[in-house]
Design an enzyme around this catalytic site. Structure first.
Site, short mmCIF file in Angstrom:
data_model
loop_
_atom_site.label_atom_id
_atom_site.label_comp_id
_atom_site.label_asym_id
_atom_site.label_seq_id
_atom_site.Cartn_x
_atom_site.Cartn_y
_atom_site.Cartn_z
N ASP A 1 55.23 -25.96 47.06
CA ASP A 1 56.41 -25.12 47.30
C ASP A 1 57.58 -25.61 46.45
OD1 ASP A 1 58.59 -23.71 49.12
OD2 ASP A 1 56.66 -22.94 49.79
N TRP B 1 56.26 -16.03 45.33
CA TRP B 1 57.47 -15.54 44.64
C TRP B 1 58.56 -15.38 45.70
CZ3 TRP B 1 57.40 -11.62 40.12
CH2 TRP B 1 58.68 -11.13 39.87
N ASP B 2 59.51 -16.29 45.66
CA ASP B 2 60.54 -16.31 46.70
C ASP B 2 61.82 -15.62 46.21
OD1 ASP B 2 61.73 -16.98 49.10
OD2 ASP B 2 61.24 -19.11 48.98
N ASP C 1 60.21 -17.31 58.07
CA ASP C 1 60.34 -18.77 58.03
C ASP C 1 60.15 -19.37 59.42
OD1 ASP C 1 60.70 -19.13 55.36
OD2 ASP C 1 62.86 -19.42 55.43
C1 GLA Z 1 62.48 -20.04 51.60
C2 GLA Z 1 61.06 -19.73 51.98
C3 GLA Z 1 60.38 -20.97 52.50
C4 GLA Z 1 60.43 -22.05 51.44
C5 GLA Z 1 61.85 -22.31 51.04
C6 GLA Z 1 61.92 -23.24 49.84
O1 GLA Z 1 63.25 -20.32 52.73
O2 GLA Z 1 61.01 -18.70 52.91
O3 GLA Z 1 59.06 -20.69 52.86
O4 GLA Z 1 59.66 -21.66 50.35
O5 GLA Z 1 62.53 -21.10 50.67
O6 GLA Z 1 63.21 -23.47 49.42
#
Ligand code: GLA
Length: 742
Positions: A366, A477-478, A548
């Site tokens: 991540d 892909w965030d 999350d």
């Molecule tokens: C977001 C995503 C999480 C993680 C964080 C990393 O909050 O939803 O799953 O990947 O970013 O910064």
């Protein structure tokens, strides 16, 4: 599937389940007649209309006091004539007028489904799977053409719609509003169902009466957002999960949207969906064309579940693409909640090694592997590896992980930039924002101006440089920030209203390029959890991180709400550590897995710190999921009862395979209650004439009994337990297997 009746200028779109009927009115506008359960092929338009004389009405013609658009149910209503409700579109001409008068010119009925360019849309694999009606409408004063596209699928209770606007004249036109669809449903009393939320609490269900006047949900955050999902259902008040009339609407789009209803004094609900008009304007020069995103409309006479099942089939068979539609989705371990930013190459390999030993198929690294990123204050935009943390690069790490016999996946946040980054030093002008104004802060990061092709080109190139050198088979892909101070230094003053839409077109462009270059990579979309969880995204990424919030009990609500339109194969769901990082709740490993099974399934915790007992349990959970993943991802899902129903303490859902030979039932009880009354859940979708073995029961039972009497709830503490057992406690779950006896 699509019939045209020239005598009455009427169109009937139908399949075995639904009918959608529209007609050309006396003044050339399009009238809506009917949407619902299939009716006989030949329809008489007059049956559905209610022309009445009423004082105060503005009429189209001097000699016809009965004909006013106010009293018609319309398909794509114009602005500025005799209908005073919300228009579906508004186009400002050079003289400042936005009045329009589009009249039917011609139509075409085509096999299959023509696809828009650059936008996500539902598709067919064979032209026999759908038919499309294209209707051309002209406003001869403004020299504008509208083409309305209606597609009906042969085996699905779904009609999709979209609109193209073409400037056929010489003047510059400005589109101020352009909905993807508008429909005036049959008069009646209805309720509205929608999914509201916030970060970590996405897609909670709300059902309220549909009141007179305008009600709307939407987003102006630059993405579909966790606030409201691009979905509404309009249900008859008596409709339940399994019976009654329900209309479902959604948009295949990931940017700003609106879903509005307007009920007039005739009790006619006008339902519209499209790009949110706030902050939107599109300049259409001579010869130019604008296309709206596609809207999806479903009708179910089998309640909300019937609606959901139509959406699920659409997503699974006509929206997600590529090899991951059919390939088993890998069980993954993500290191985010295990390490956050604090990891080394050896720690990652240690996690991957243990994960592999326990049966995990994909390891996902991540946030925190690039630039100088050790927290969320820097490096977004610098897509090159942080050699202090990973001395052998992503190349070396992915090689080590792959050699363990487990796939490797990587996190990116392509649309963002930190001010503390090499990219910002080089290109401060690539941020979205008006340089003459203060820029608001969001997670210390800013949104890159994806309306500029050179920005998308640059990010594409830097991602390719990482991917090409590694053995990446999955990308998360965030997207963790919304657009403020919307302004692009690259757009002329009169086109600033195009920013939000052009931004999301840039996002789609990058997805398209990556998918074309790396067809084997599985994409999972994410936006601080499920903050951009929409049909548009599922066209590119077959799965999305649902929230999350990984707490099993909170997830019951989130996954239940999400299932309104998204299938289980779309919902990222992980088992995480306890006490849970979002709510500090401790649930058993069993319950955590039994909630996460109803999704894509994976883990997000430090597997090296688990007890031996938990590791054994995890191993058998993984085996269980591998055995049932095909059923879970390709079967038909039904909600039986849930957190937003009368008894919010219980959730029950199930999935049945196409042959009706296998099913899994998930039962969940949040708080323990002593000595409760006997409760049973009636199952759905089984074969009434087959006998089934049910886990925990000695003798087979018929599908008819399971569906009409049901299966008993998780037992409560009744005192009898005192003899041998202790009370079971809170947060209980049971996953029960149901298998046809040969
Ligand atoms: C977001 C995503 C999480 C993680 C964080 C990393 O909050 O939803 O799953 O990947 O970013 O910064």
């Amino acid at each position: 599937m699509i019939k045209y009746f020239p005598q009455t200028n009427t169109f009937h779109l139908y399949n075995e389940q639904i009918s959608y009927v529209l007609t050309v009115l006396k003044n050339g506008h399009l009238g809506h007649l009917y949407f619902g359960e299939k009716v006989s092929e030949h329809v008489q338009p007059e049956w559905f209309r209610y022309a009445l004389f009423r004082p105060l009405t503005a009429c189209v013609y001097e000699d016809d006091p009965f004909f006013s658009l106010e009293h018609e149910r319309l398909e794509y209503p114009n602005f500025g004539t005799t209908d005073f409700r919300e228009p579906a579109f508004r186009i400002r001409q050079e003289n400042g007028s936005a009045v329009s008068d589009f009249k039917y010119i011609t139509h075409r009925i085509v096999e299959g489904k023509p696809m828009p360019k650059g936008l996500p849309a539902s598709y067919v694999s064979k032209s026999s799977e759908a038919q499309t009606l294209e209707i051309d409408m002209i406003d001869s004063v403004a020299d504008l053409k509208l083409t309305l596209y209606y597609t009906i699928f042969s085996d699905l209770a779904v009609v999709t719609r979209r609109v193209e606007i073409v400037n056929e004249g010489q003047q510059i036109q400005t589109i101020e509003k352009a909905m993807s669809m508008s429909v005036d449903l049959s008069p009646g009393t209805y309720e509205r169902v929608h999914l509201w939320g916030a970060w970590s609490r996405e897609r909670h269900l709300e059902r309220t009466p549909l009141s007179k006047g305008v009600q709307s949900i939407g987003s102006t955050r630059g993405c579909s957002s966790p606030d409201h999902n691009p979905f509404i259902a309009i249900a008859e008040p008596s409709a339940t999960e399994h019976s009654g009339a329900v209309y479902g609407f959604s948009l295949i789009y990931s940017g700003n949207f609106i879903a509005s209803t307007q009920v007039n004094y005739d009790n006619v609900p006008r339902v519209m969906m499209g790009i949110h008009p706030n902050g939107f304007e599109w300049v259409l020069g001579a010869g130019e064309r604008f296309q709206t995103p596609e809207a999806v409309m479903t009708y179910s006479s089998m309640g909300l579940n019937g609606m959901s099942q139509a959406f699920h089939k659409l997503v699974k068979n006509h929206l997600t693409r590529g090899e991951w539609v059919k390939n088993p989705r890998p069980i993954l371990l993500n290191n985010w909640e295990a390490t956050y930013f604090d990891f080394t190459e050896d720690k990652i390999v240690e996690l991957a090694t243990e994960a592999k030993r326990l049966g995990v198929e994909l390891f996902v690294l991540d946030d925190g592997w690039f630039g100088k990123r050790n927290d969320d204050t820097s490096s977004l935009g610098d897509w090159f590896v942080n050699l202090d943390k990973l001395p052998n690069g992503i190349k070396g790490l992915s090689k080590r992980v792959s050699e363990l016999g487990i796939r490797f996946g990587l996190w990116f946040e392509p649309e963002m930039i930190n001010k503390v980054s090499q990219l910002y030093e080089k290109h401060p002008e690539w941020l979205i924002g008006d340089p003459s104004r203060h820029l608001s802060n969001g997670r210390n990061q800013y949104v890159l101006d994806f309306t500029r092709k050179e920005v998308v080109d640059h990010i594409f190139k830097s991602m390719c440089q990482v991917i090409d050198n590694t053995e990446i088979s999955y990308i998360k892909w965030d997207m963790n920030r919304h657009i403020t101070e919307a302004y692009s230094t690259a757009l002329p003053a009169n086109q600033q209203g195009e920013l939000y839409h052009r931004y999301i077109l840039g996002v789609y462009d990058l997805y398209d390029r990556l998918i074309e270059r790396y067809p084997h990579i599985l994409f999972e979309s994410c936006a601080s959890g499920g903050g951009r969880f929409d049909l548009g995204m599922f066209y590119y990424a077959p799965q999305a991180w649902t929230s999350d919030d990984t707490d099993a009990i909170e997830r019951l609500k989130i996954q239940y709400g999400s299932s309104m339109l998204y299938p289980l194969s779309a919902m990222g769901s992980h088992v995480s550590a306890v006490p849970n990082h979002q709510v500090n709740r401790a649930t058993s490993l069993k319950t955590r897995a039994e909630v996460a099974y109803f999704g894509t399934f994976g883990y997000e915790l430090d597997v090296t710190k688990m007890s031996d007992e938990d590791k054994l349990e995890m191993q058998s959970q993984i085996e269980f999921f591998k055995e049932h993943r095909n059923l879970i991802h390709h079967g038909e899902f039904s909600r039986l009862t849930g957190p937003f129903d009368g008894d919010s303490n219980r959730t029950a859902w199930m999935v049945v395979n196409a042959q009706k030979t296998e099913a899994l039932l998930g039962l969940y009880k949040v708080m323990a209650e002593p000595n409760t009354g006997v409760k049973s859940f009636k199952l759905r979708g089984l074969d009434p004439n087959r006998m089934y073995d049910v886990t925990g029961y000695d003798t087979p039972v018929s599908g008819r009994v399971l569906m009409n009497y049901g299966i008993l709830d998780i037992p409560s503490f009744t005192g009898a337990h005192l003899i041998e057992d202790r009370p079971v406690g809170d947060y209980q779950s049971h996953v029960i297997k149901i298998k046809a006896v040969d």
